[in-house]
Design an enzyme around this catalytic site. Structure first.
Site, mmCIF file in Angstrom:
data_model
loop_
_atom_site.group_PDB
_atom_site.id
_atom_site.type_symbol
_atom_site.label_atom_id
_atom_site.label_comp_id
_atom_site.label_asym_id
_atom_site.label_seq_id
_atom_site.Cartn_x
_atom_site.Cartn_y
_atom_site.Cartn_z
ATOM 1 C CE LYS A 22 -1.772 1.568 4.035
ATOM 2 N NZ LYS A 22 -1.419 3.100 4.160
ATOM 3 C CG ASN A 23 2.590 2.837 3.577
ATOM 4 O OD1 ASN A 23 1.225 2.977 3.425
ATOM 5 N ND2 ASN A 23 3.009 2.686 4.873
ATOM 6 C CB CYS A 116 -3.685 6.289 11.356
ATOM 7 S SG CYS A 116 -3.829 4.882 10.712
ATOM 8 N NE ARG A 121 0.801 9.964 10.826
ATOM 9 C CZ ARG A 121 0.459 9.018 10.168
ATOM 10 N NH1 ARG A 121 -0.666 8.311 10.403
ATOM 11 N NH2 ARG A 121 1.151 8.295 9.152
ATOM 12 C CG ASP A 307 3.713 1.297 9.435
ATOM 13 O OD1 ASP A 307 3.069 2.088 10.262
ATOM 14 O OD2 ASP A 307 3.492 1.564 8.347
ATOM 15 N NE ARG A 399 -6.856 4.104 6.238
ATOM 16 C CZ ARG A 399 -5.907 4.752 7.026
ATOM 17 N NH1 ARG A 399 -6.117 5.123 8.556
ATOM 18 N NH2 ARG A 399 -4.764 5.249 6.474
HETATM 19 C C1 UD1 Z 1 4.729 6.782 6.473
HETATM 20 C C2 UD1 Z 1 3.801 5.530 6.374
HETATM 21 C C3 UD1 Z 1 3.352 5.174 7.619
HETATM 22 C C4 UD1 Z 1 4.528 4.962 8.703
HETATM 23 C C5 UD1 Z 1 5.330 6.209 8.850
HETATM 24 C C6 UD1 Z 1 6.595 6.031 9.422
HETATM 25 C C7 UD1 Z 1 2.690 6.059 4.384
HETATM 26 C C8 UD1 Z 1 1.637 6.177 3.341
HETATM 27 N N1 UD1 Z 1 2.734 6.024 5.532
HETATM 28 O O1 UD1 Z 1 3.817 7.967 7.134
HETATM 29 O O2 UD1 Z 1 2.558 3.878 7.332
HETATM 30 O O3 UD1 Z 1 3.947 4.814 9.823
HETATM 31 O O4 UD1 Z 1 5.743 6.490 7.536
HETATM 32 O O5 UD1 Z 1 7.224 5.042 9.006
HETATM 33 O O6 UD1 Z 1 3.877 5.638 3.586
HETATM 34 N N2 UD1 Z 1 6.742 14.707 10.919
HETATM 35 C C9 UD1 Z 1 6.523 16.071 10.927
HETATM 36 N N3 UD1 Z 1 6.619 17.064 10.297
HETATM 37 C C10 UD1 Z 1 6.222 16.613 8.863
HETATM 38 C C11 UD1 Z 1 6.362 15.140 8.637
HETATM 39 C C12 UD1 Z 1 6.596 14.151 9.477
HETATM 40 O O7 UD1 Z 1 7.012 16.353 12.174
HETATM 41 O O8 UD1 Z 1 6.001 17.524 8.065
HETATM 42 C C13 UD1 Z 1 6.759 13.791 11.666
HETATM 43 C C14 UD1 Z 1 5.756 12.658 12.284
HETATM 44 O O9 UD1 Z 1 4.721 13.330 13.023
HETATM 45 C C15 UD1 Z 1 6.315 11.663 12.640
HETATM 46 C C16 UD1 Z 1 7.517 11.347 11.982
HETATM 47 O O10 UD1 Z 1 7.760 12.704 11.395
HETATM 48 O O11 UD1 Z 1 6.601 11.710 13.995
HETATM 49 C C17 UD1 Z 1 7.433 10.497 10.720
HETATM 50 O O12 UD1 Z 1 6.433 10.796 10.028
HETATM 51 P P1 UD1 Z 1 6.341 10.189 8.388
HETATM 52 O O13 UD1 Z 1 7.639 9.622 7.954
HETATM 53 O O14 UD1 Z 1 6.213 11.747 7.715
HETATM 54 O O15 UD1 Z 1 5.187 9.430 8.235
HETATM 55 P P2 UD1 Z 1 4.269 9.380 7.083
HETATM 56 O O16 UD1 Z 1 4.953 9.728 5.902
HETATM 57 O O17 UD1 Z 1 2.857 10.115 7.381
#
Ligand code: UD1
Length: 420
Positions: A22-23, A116, A121, A307, A399
């Site tokens: 999915k990701n 989620c 986030r 995850d 999902r």
């Molecule tokens: C992706 C995955 C999700 C997984 C996560 C961490 C997808 C669609 N989803 O989510 O399944 O759990 O990686 O491996 O690929 N953060 C900030 N600012 C930002 C972006 C992120 O502070 O602009 C923080 C987040 O709050 C979190 C950390 O960075 O604490 C990691 O998040 P991130 O890697 O961005 O997660 P996703 O990409 O949303």
């Protein structure tokens, strides 16, 4: 709303497989915005999140069709560069259209994401990177509005490693003017797969270091054909299903290269894991009757994936001793704990730290799924519990897991979907 009724039925045995990731699929589908013409993606899982992304891409102006697991996306070369709240609210990964829209069409209006409920986030880093590339960005009425005549290359360092952040910026940088250097980039296999697909489209991208990408923007990209890799989290979940039931299972397309930290922990818990030679490979897990306790902390790839944290929590809840888990990626990712405790688990959470006192037996109970991976952990616990567990709100599970109950049933699990 559907529910799942799961009854403990002894050790799981046999062969199963993981669907496409999915990701990995979500950013690949979004990348079709970057090139005029028709992209084909194979092995795309049929999941609610994928359907949401296709709906969003259609809203933007792409023609999208999905037959079995093949997805065709035709980009006519013009777009309505808007991702509305109704579509974005159910899936945070919708933000992946922001970079491509801005790079290809010079503007984007994207609702701030939902998804989620596992912490705040934010997407501040996505926005900071795009603004370093020359985008004008404003926030109003719950929307991000961004514009740029043409993005320009920049030297950007992510303060926190972000998976979708890295994906958004690498897509945007592919069509920017000049060179973009992305420091502290996410190294997850899904990012690597996006880079491979973008290169097929004509992008000039290199990994300069394991955590540093250099992108030389090009004038135009062309559509590509790409098959999505197997879902490492689903494969890991199936391995834990084998482990928690004391079973013997082959996950045919599990890739050891993507599951290093998970395999290490399963071995430490006393499972034997081998790479199968027959039928194209995969991973076979043979579990002891009860796992040994573990200490683990979630980290960015190649560390232990957040995850997989909830699934390991289920496993460790019946380990032969006390375990500890530290969740370092998301601040609110222990919502499965209360539900596991309803099934007889002894878990104490303090901040980002969880202490799990293993019990010899879990018991079936009515429980509620609260997010995607939490749902998976409840299914796993139910496989080992005495009696029947009814898991409500399984739309969370749907999902991210394609027909999980069928895959588990193949291994001898008693899982029934109750339509509601
Ligand atoms: C992706 C995955 C999700 C997984 C996560 C961490 C997808 C669609 N989803 O989510 O399944 O759990 O990686 O491996 O690929 N953060 C900030 N600012 C930002 C972006 C992120 O502070 O602009 C923080 C987040 O709050 C979190 C950390 O960075 O604490 C990691 O998040 P991130 O890697 O961005 O997660 P996703 O990409 O949303």
């Amino acid at each position: 709303m559907d529910a799942l009724a799961v009854s403990g039925n002894g050790p799981l045995r046999g062969q199963t497989f993981a669907s496409g990731s999915k990701n990995a699929a979500l950013p690949l589908l979004a990348s079709a915005l970057l090139a005029k013409g028709t992209c084909h993606f194979e092995n795309v899982p049929q999941l609610a999140d994928i359907r949401t992304m296709l709906k969003l891409l259609r809203h933007i102006g792409l023609e999208a069709s999905m037959e079995q697991n093949s997805c065709t996306l035709h980009n006519p070369g013009m777009a309505n560069p808007e991702a509305p709240y109704e579509l974005v609210k159910t899936m945070r990964a919708s933000v992946l259209v922001l970079g491509p829209l801005l790079a290809k069409y010079g503007k984007a209006k994207v609702s701030l994401p939902g998804g989620c409920a596992i912490g705040a986030r934010p997407i501040d880093l996505h926005l900071k990177a795009l603004s370093a590339m020359g985008a004008d960005i404003s926030l109003s009425g719950g929307y991000v509005e961004a514009s740029a005549q043409r993005l320009r290359g920049a030297d950007f360092r992510f303060d926190t490693i972000s998976v979708t952040g890295t994906e958004n910026i690498v897509m945007a940088a592919s069509l920017a003017k000049g060179i973009t250097r992305i420091r502290n980039a996410a190294q997850e296999p899904e990012v690597t797969e996006l880079v491979v697909a973008l290169k097929k489209m004509g992008a000039k991208i290199e990994w300069e270091k394991p955590n540093e990408l250099v992108v030389e923007g090009v004038e135009e990209l062309t559509p590509c054909r790409h098959a999505v890799c197997a879902d490492r989290i689903e494969a890991g979940t199936l391995l834990v299903a084998a482990a928690i039931t004391g079973g013997d299972v082959l996950v045919q397309n599990a890739q050891a290269a993507h599951l290093g930290a998970v395999i290490d922990k399963l071995k430490e818990a006393g499972c034997e894991i081998s790479e199968a030679q027959e039928n194209g490979g995969g991973l076979r897990l043979v579990a002891p009757p009860r796992p040994r306790p573990l200490q683990l902390q979630t980290q960015e790839y190649p560390g232990f994936p957040t995850d997989m944290q909830a699934q390991f929590m289920a496993l460790l809840s019946m380990a032969d001793g006390d375990s500890e888990i530290s969740e370092n990626i998301f601040e609110n990712r222990y919502m499965h704990v209360a539900e596991l405790c309803r099934m007889g688990a002894h878990i104490h959470v303090s901040g980002t730290h969880a202490l799990i006192h293993g019990v010899p037996q879990l018991s079936g109970a009515p429980v509620m799924a609260t997010d995607l991976r939490a749902s998976a952990s409840l299914v796993l616990a139910a496989l080992r519990a005495e009696g029947t567990t009814t898991i409500s709100r399984v739309y969370h599970l749907d999902r991210g897991y394609e027909r999980l109950e069928e895959k588990l049933a193949l291994l001898g699990a008693k899982v029934e979907r109750i339509r509601g």
